[in-house]
Design an enzyme around this catalytic site. Structure first.
Site, PDB file in Angstrom:
ATOM      1  N   GLU A 297       0.826  -1.210   0.000  1.00 28.58           N
ATOM      2  CA  GLU A 297       0.000   0.000   0.000  1.00 28.58           C
ATOM      3  C   GLU A 297       0.861   1.262   0.000  1.00 28.58           C
ATOM      4  OE1 GLU A 297      -2.663  -0.677   3.357  1.00 28.58           O
ATOM      5  OE2 GLU A 297      -4.024  -1.804   2.056  1.00 28.58           O
ATOM      6  N   ASP A 376      -8.509  -8.961   3.648  1.00 25.11           N
ATOM      7  CA  ASP A 376      -8.337  -7.909   4.640  1.00 25.11           C
ATOM      8  C   ASP A 376      -9.460  -7.879   5.670  1.00 25.11           C
ATOM      9  OD1 ASP A 376      -7.143  -5.791   5.867  1.00 25.11           O
ATOM     10  OD2 ASP A 376      -7.679  -4.289   4.371  1.00 25.11           O
ATOM     11  N   GLU A 404     -12.671  -2.425  12.142  1.00 24.74           N
ATOM     12  CA  GLU A 404     -12.586  -1.609  10.927  1.00 24.74           C
ATOM     13  C   GLU A 404     -13.712  -1.919   9.945  1.00 24.74           C
ATOM     14  OE1 GLU A 404      -8.889  -2.016   8.820  1.00 24.74           O
ATOM     15  OE2 GLU A 404      -9.610  -0.840   7.124  1.00 24.74           O
TER      16      GLU A 404
HETATM   17  C1  GCU Z   1      -6.198  -2.092   5.789  1.00 22.85           C
HETATM   18  C2  GCU Z   1      -6.501  -0.797   6.470  1.00 22.85           C
HETATM   19  C3  GCU Z   1      -5.357   0.149   6.418  1.00 22.85           C
HETATM   20  C4  GCU Z   1      -4.116  -0.535   6.979  1.00 22.85           C
HETATM   21  C5  GCU Z   1      -3.876  -1.829   6.236  1.00 22.85           C
HETATM   22  C6  GCU Z   1      -2.771  -2.653   6.846  1.00 22.85           C
HETATM   23  O1  GCU Z   1      -6.097  -1.915   4.432  1.00 22.85           O
HETATM   24  O2  GCU Z   1      -7.619  -0.206   5.871  1.00 22.85           O
HETATM   25  O3  GCU Z   1      -5.680   1.284   7.179  1.00 22.85           O
HETATM   26  O4  GCU Z   1      -3.009   0.286   6.876  1.00 22.85           O
HETATM   27  O5  GCU Z   1      -5.023  -2.631   6.275  1.00 22.85           O
HETATM   28  O6  GCU Z   1      -3.108  -3.629   7.515  1.00 22.85           O
HETATM   29  O7  GCU Z   1      -1.613  -2.361   6.664  1.00 22.85           O
END
Ligand code: GCU
Length: 818
Positions: A297, A376, A404
């Site tokens: 990400e 996730d 979440e």
């Molecule tokens: C999810 C979450 C993010 C987090 C990511 C992770 O995508 O929405 O906020 O950073 O997981 O676990 O790294």
């Protein structure tokens, strides 16, 4: 005397309310406390050095006895042994008192608890174990479990950590309980009082490490001032046997160190990490280790330099090795710019694709931290196939306590039953029993390390998580990490007794509400393995099934007019089913043998496909959303039935959330059903979807100081429109004329506000007030014949008495809304 003290305490407890900060460590007076005359009267502490976990255990025992029994324990000596609690390590005990049979059985962090003999023995393999034993003993007493016991309790896995996604500025990613307890304004907080309280709470559920900062990390954490601050945090946690760990930014050598590179194989980078690690250990000699999110990400990582993820992990492993530290390296690595037009593209494949060839290439102090499912933290996922792909690498399971995707603490979702399903899932590696729980403990593949990481994200809110009932998830997380064989309901009931007391009705009601909550949430948010159909692009909250396609994140449903689901078969799809061992793959590959609750995770089928229940997929969708939303209404009623049995502060707090959940579940139900009805044009056999004969659409009413508002996504409001007050300070009126035959009618307003919202309303029939936010939200009102105007109609008028644009109300003909 003691007894009346207890009564007074109980009375005050109910009257004055509780803010939740004591969580399950309330040590509330036990009914009939005065009759327990066989209790120990003193404590012999085998290490009375202030700050040692054994000393903490002694303090805790004093505190517990005072609270539970109103009894002050004296500090005993070996002469008063027979009425004493002896607490300390097994080793020290043996030196003073000689051998005991169970000593050999106690493993690291484990303890021996015996209340059978003339004295109570609480003996840990180490100091932390002794503290766990003291908490266990007190938990038993607080629950009125006073029978004599004698047992050794050992941890299932050595790593039992929490992850906190706290940012240096004090915000928390996916945190729902206010700002950070660890950081503020770019720095580690000066006041670690609450950190110590959190460590105490975690020690009581046998958690031994906290990663204090977000996985999306700011390199400034490693500034000298913050390293000193980390030392402060670790000092606050140490008396509870909880070790500090931190998340690292892979590019820190460049971002903070000023090097031209962060290539893990560059000797200057290696030296930079060794040096900064030494500095941290100089301040925090017992630091647990590092957590690393790399090449995920948008986070930097070794792939930038064409190095492997193992090269990246081992860089840190080398740095912490001399200090005995551990590297938790996250397997959450995937391409977040996936293209859905490629039928074979699949984010669920990513972890195995990135990691399987690296098996055996990680240093021994590296643990690969794997989210429980391949995507996730969705409401339903199969266990990640990576658990059984890595045989020569230590692994840990990552669970999410913060909700979440599960309603963000505004919905009651008791997650332990879901965790249990994952932990008990048999991945059948080499056709041998390979339950996830035995893989992550290190046992199945004989790995030296393994364990649990729980993303918790507590905040400064007194309730820790933002919701009293959500705390059962934190409690269950700790206990399952210690012993995954425990039953979800068994854990839950212990937690209820400790948190809300011994009233049987309270225990039964909260148990029932909690055990129903995950299935209900799954029913009204996304069933058959389609994932939580929330807004994936931004909030991860509230229904938005349209966003679950054509996004780069690879969280897809592939829904079109005729069919839905991800084809993850080997024969025709993304091949994901083939990542499991042959025995498991065979089940998932075949649409007939795939369990219904994962059907759309593994298969793309027509909406008219028949499930094992005999229902079609689309009808199952419709029915489940109605069922789930109806259950959410009953959760509210059940909570209301506890009025007077729970202190008003916690009662009102939970009541607000249960109302919210009841309302929001209806929005979920109608949105999802409307969306798939629009798409497929297949009618609901029961005639409910898109058909609301009694519903009065707000935007069709005569509006004064209100205006219509196009809702996005459109299906979140029937008719795609809602009304909002012209500004946050105006008070609006919406009026309509309803025609009805003579008779008795129910009018129900489903009203709820957002957390922190201030919206109110009043409902009038002609000149009579028939409801308001306070009096009407839950109950029914009868429209009397006398309400009818001459033409048989009546005027219903809704006022926003204090306006707030985020509130939602709707008028429906019964309290479950139709
Ligand atoms: C999810 C979450 C993010 C987090 C990511 C992770 O995508 O929405 O906020 O950073 O997981 O676990 O790294």
């Amino acid at each position: 005397m003691l007894f009346s003290g207890f009564l007074v305490g109980l009375f005050l407890g109910l009257a004055s309310g509780e803010d939740g900060s004591a969580a399950w460590l309330r040590y509330a007076p036990l009914p009939h406390a005065s009759s327990y005359n066989f209790l120990p009267s003193s404590i012999i502490t085998l290490n009375s050095t202030k700050g040692s976990p054994v000393y903490t255990a002694q303090q805790e025992l004093h505190r517990g006895f005072r609270g539970i029994f109103g009894k002050t324990l004296s500090n005993g000596s070996s002469r008063s042994r027979s009425e004493s609690i002896i607490v300390g390590t097994a080793h020290v005990y043996q030196k003073s008192y000689g051998e005991f049979d169970e000593a050999e059985e106690i493993e690291e962090d484990g303890y021996f608890l015996s209340t059978e003999g003339p004295q109570v023995l609480i003996l840990g393999q180490n100091e932390r174990g002794a503290l766990y034993g003291a908490f266990d003993y007190l938990s038993r007493l607080a629950q009125g479990k006073l029978d004599a016991v004698s047992y050794v309790s050992n941890p299932h896995a050595s790593i039992r950590w929490t992850n906190e996604w706290d940012n240096l500025d004090g915000s928390i990613e996916r945190g729902y309980a206010g700002p950070s307890i660890f950081f503020e304004n770019g720095f580690v907080t000066d006041n670690a009082t609450r950190v110590a309280k959190y460590a105490r709470l975690l020690a009581s559920i046998r958690i031994n490490g906290i990663i204090v900062n977000n996985v999306n990390t700011n390199e400034m954490l490693l500034s000298p001032q913050n390293i000193d601050g980390l030392g402060r945090l670790a000092d606050a946690m140490r008396p509870y046997g909880v070790q500090l760990g931190i998340s690292l930014n892979f590019a820190s050598p460049q971002l903070l160190g000023g090097l031209g590179t962060f290539d893990p194989l560059d000797p200057t980078v290696d030296a930079w990490w060794a040096n900064i690690t030494n500095q941290i250990y100089a301040r925090v000699p017992d630091m647990a280790g590092y957590l690393v999110k790399a090449n995920s990400e948008g986070q930097p990582g070794p792939l930038t330099y064409n190095r492997t993820l193992a090269d990246g992990a081992n860089l840190f492993a080398r740095a912490v090795k001399p200090h005995g530290g551990i590297i938790m390296f996250r397997a959450f690595v995937y391409d977040h710019h996936l293209n859905e037009s490629n039928w074979k593209a699949d984010r669920a494949n990513a972890a195995v694709e990135f990691f399987q060839d690296l098996d055996g290439k990680f240093d021994d102090n590296v643990v690969v931290q794997i989210k429980y499912g391949p995507i996730d933290f969705q409401v339903r996922e199969p266990a990640s196939p990576l658990f059984s792909s890595l045989r020569n690498t230590s692994t840990a399971i990552e669970l999410q306590v913060t909700q979440e995707y599960l309603g963000q603490q505004s919905h009651l979702v008791c997650i332990a039953p879901m965790w249990k399903e994952i932990l008990e899932f048999d991945l059948k590696a080499d056709n041998r029993s390979s339950k996830v729980k035995d893989i992550v403990s290190g046992e199945r593949f004989r790995r030296p390390l393994g364990g649990f990481a729980g993303v918790v994200n507590v905040g400064t809110n007194a309730t820790w998580l933002g919701s009293h009932l959500a705390m059962s998830n934190l409690y269950a997380y700790g206990l399952l990490a210690w012993d995954p064989a425990l039953g979800a309901e068994e854990i839950l009931q212990d937690w209820i007794r400790l948190t809300f007391g011994h009233d049987q009705k309270v225990i039964e009601t909260i148990t029932d509400m909690s055990m129903k909550s995950w299935p209900a949430y799954e029913n009204y948010t996304g069933n058959l393995g389609i994932q939580t159909l929330m807004d994936v692009l931004y909030s991860h909250f509230g229904p938005n099934p349209a966003s679950m396609d054509n996004n780069g994140w690879g969280m897809w449903t592939r829904a079109d007019k005729f069919s839905i689901g991800m084809d993850r078969t080997v024969k025709n799809g993304t091949g994901n089913a083939g990542q499991y061992s042959p025995e498991v793959a065979k089940v998932f590959e075949n649409v007939e043998t795939t369990p219904d609750n994962l059907l759309l995770w593994f298969h793309h089928v027509n909406y008219m496909h028949s499930l094992k229940s005999g229902k079609t997929v689309i009808q199952h969708f419709y029915d489940s959303h109605y069922e789930g939303a109806a259950t959410a209404q009953t959760l509210l009623r059940q909570w209301e039935s506890l009025k007077g049995k729970i202190d008003s502060e916690r009662y009102e707090h939970v009541l607000f959330r249960q109302k919210f959940q009841a309302g929001h579940a209806l929005v979920w139900r109608d949105s999802i059903n409307q969306f798939y009805y629009n798409l497929s044009e297949i009618k609901d056999e029961a005639g409910r979807v898109g058909n609301h004969p009694y519903r009065i659409e707000a935007e069709k009413m005569t509006l004064d100081s209100y205006k219509s508002y196009g809702v996005n996504p459109f299906h979140a409001a029937s008719g795609a429109q809602a009304i909002v007050t012209a500004s946050n300070s105006t008070i609006g009126t919406a009026t309509t004329k309803v025609t009805f035959e003579s008779g008795t009618y129910d009018v129900a307003v489903n009203y709820y506000d957002l957390i922190g919202g201030k919206a109110q309303y009043e409902l009038h029939m002609n000149n009579r007030t028939i409801g308001s936010a306070h009096s009407f939200g839950k109950s029914r009102r009868v429209l009397r014949r006398s309400d009818a105007l001459n033409d048989g109609s009546a005027c219903l008028c809704m006022w926003a008495v204090s306006s707030h644009r985020t509130a939602e109300w709707r008028l429906a003909h019964d309290s479950t809304g139709v």
